[in-house]
Scaffold this active site. Structure first.
Site, PDB file in Angstrom:
ATOM      1  N   ASP A 199      -1.441   1.489  -3.713  1.00  0.00           N
ATOM      2  CA  ASP A 199      -2.157   0.412  -4.395  1.00  0.00           C
ATOM      3  C   ASP A 199      -3.506   0.881  -4.920  1.00  0.00           C
ATOM      4  OD1 ASP A 199      -3.098   0.630  -1.761  1.00  0.00           O
ATOM      5  OD2 ASP A 199      -3.611  -1.485  -1.602  1.00  0.00           O
ATOM      6  N   SER A 211       0.814  -1.203   0.000  1.00  0.00           N
ATOM      7  CA  SER A 211       0.000   0.000   0.000  1.00  0.00           C
ATOM      8  C   SER A 211       0.852   1.260   0.000  1.00  0.00           C
ATOM      9  CB  SER A 211      -0.974  -0.031   1.190  1.00  0.00           C
ATOM     10  OG  SER A 211      -1.860   1.048   1.140  1.00  0.00           O
ATOM     11  N   ASP A 223      -6.298   1.849  -3.710  1.00  0.00           N
ATOM     12  CA  ASP A 223      -7.617   1.493  -3.187  1.00  0.00           C
ATOM     13  C   ASP A 223      -8.232   2.633  -2.397  1.00  0.00           C
ATOM     14  OD1 ASP A 223      -5.907   1.269  -1.001  1.00  0.00           O
ATOM     15  OD2 ASP A 223      -6.741  -0.608  -0.274  1.00  0.00           O
ATOM     16  N   ASP A 241      -3.478   6.400  -3.204  1.00  0.00           N
ATOM     17  CA  ASP A 241      -2.348   5.832  -2.469  1.00  0.00           C
ATOM     18  C   ASP A 241      -1.659   4.782  -3.355  1.00  0.00           C
ATOM     19  OD1 ASP A 241      -4.221   3.785  -2.295  1.00  0.00           O
ATOM     20  OD2 ASP A 241      -3.866   3.384  -0.171  1.00  0.00           O
TER      21      ASP A 241
END
Length: 452
Positions: A244, A98, A246, A242
């Site tokens: 990743d 992440s 999501d 961010d």
């Protein structure tokens, strides 16, 4: 042997590569994942970190050795992996850390239909199996190994999202997107292609070393470039994803951040227009405005603890249509109850493009109170400080206490919540009030006790 307690967290696996974990362990995790889920087929994906392709391929080898067929979708955002899990009906594994620094990597796992895998839903068993195999050696491969094939689902993912939010008829908008060298640079061009959007792309080059700034828009210093670009170019809004992709953060036409609570309220109102009388989940440190807006639009608000496992569990239990968190995680029933920042961003674009006013004016109706934001304090004795706060406020006239998650103190014109971090010696304080002076006063009084 690696101490798995250092890398197996509440909801995922995360640690420094190769110091804390490596491809050998990833292969064991793949085998254990196939074993615990009992799946005869799984899907995997990975982000742009240098270690991600090797870890993902090792995981696939481990799962295939236990007889599971593996579909690799390759480079993707976490919500694209959730899409694949939902659309294909397969358990999935996403390789990402992440917003963590480049040396980290991790695995977010889910069951078929993007159902979460956490400590209580399979992760503890997966860890136990990996520990056993690390000690005793990996099990012998099954008689018939599974296959490993590749599949590109980016176009299907984009089409699914565009089927949920129609942007074709909006007025033209100029939008700045800061992908932070993360997976938004991979998904945004395909999702936005052909829409009435003038896209100003910042840091779309996939680079897991994050050369421009950390891919964590929750930290104000990481959206400074986006804010400046929106102001310089006269854009209608800015979006920051961010690492990743999501989570999505929004800034208005003035470059000012829009609170995730206001976005939660805005999206809730739109989802309730589609699903009258629906249930909307919000965690206990979102703004008072969220349940107010839900009720005003005929919905049923449900308050939960902080954390995606609690939100998803409550969504499944109540059949909720939508859920939002203060951290800019947004969950949709139409997306297998999984979180997707992209879909939330599309709702904002649809709302803004469906009327003539600026974003600041549009969200003002959802941003009704003065908030402190999350304030962290390092404390040696978290339990003792929480007890001191409880003692200080218990019995005060007009004040109620609850301990759903940490300690929440509520009065007529203000509330605050104090929660202990699970991983660090921190207490996290969030304050909200009907005006700024009250918010500041309540904040200072609470901090005085926390930091005594």
């Amino acid at each position: 042997m690696t101490d798995l307690s250092q890398i197996v967290k509440a909801y995922d696996v995360r640690g420094v590569v190769p110091t804390q974990w490596d491809e050998t362990l990833a292969e064991l995790f793949g085998a254990a994942f196939a074993e615990i889920t009992g799946a005869d087929a799984i899907v995997t994906g990975h982000d742009m970190r240098p270690s991600s392709p090797g870890l993902s391929r090792a995981f696939a080898r481990g799962a295939a050795a236990r007889g599971a067929d593996v579909t690799e979708i390759g480079l993707c955002s976490t919500d694209e992996l959730y899409f694949a899990s939902g659309a294909l009906g397969l358990p999935g594994a996403m390789f990402t850390a992440s917003h963590n620094p480049a040396r980290y990597n991790g695995i977010k796992m889910c069951r078929a239909g993007a159902a979460p895998v956490g400590q209580d839903t399979g992760l503890a068993e997966i860890r136990a199996l990996v520990e056993r195999w690390s000690h005793e050696g990996a099990p012998e491969p099954v008689a018939e190994s599974g296959s490993v094939t590749q599949r590109d689902v980016l176009g299907d993912y984009a089409a699914h999202l565009r089927g949920l939010v129609d942007l074709s008829g909006i007025r033209p908008l100029k939008v700045v997107v800061d992908a932070g060298n993360g997976m938004g640079g991979h998904t945004v061009p395909t999702v936005f292609e052909g829409l009435p959007l003038e896209l100003d792309a910042m840091y779309f080059e996939l680079d897991g070393s994050f050369p421009n700034h950390e891919a964590n828009p929750l930290d104000p210093k990481n959206i400074v470039d986006l804010q400046a670009r929106v102001r310089e170019t006269g854009a209608d809004l800015g979006l920051a994803f961010d690492g990743d992709a999501d989570r999505c953060f929004v800034v208005d036409e003035n470059g000012d951040p829009v609170s995730p609570s206001a976005i939660t309220a805005l999206v809730a109102a739109r989802e309730l227009a589609k699903h009258p009388g629906g249930t909307v989940i919000h965690n206990l440190i979102t703004s008072w405005s969220v349940p107010e807006v839900v009720k005003e639009n005929g919905g049923e608000p449900v308050r939960t603890r902080v954390g995606h496992s609690f939100i998803k569990e409550e969504m499944a239990k109540t059949g909720a249509i939508f859920g939002g968190e203060h951290s800019a995680h947004y969950y949709f029933r139409d997306f297998w109850n999984a979180d997707t920042g992209m879909l939330a961003a599309m709702h904002v674009l649809a709302a803004l493009g469906g009327q003539q006013g600026p974003l600041s004016q549009l969200v003002a109706q959802y941003d009704r109170y003065a908030a402190s934001g999350e304030i962290n304090s390092t404390v040696d004795d978290q339990t003792g400080r929480l007890a001191a706060i409880k003692s200080a406020y218990e019995g005060r006239a007009g004040v109620t206490l609850d301990e759903l998650d940490g300690l929440t103190i509520t009065a007529d014109d203000w509330w605050f919540n104090v929660r202990a971090s699970n991983t660090e010696p921190l207490l996290r304080l969030n304050v909200e009030a009907r005006d700024r002076a009250t918010a500041d006063r309540v904040r200072d009084e609470a901090l005085g006790i926390i930091r005594a």
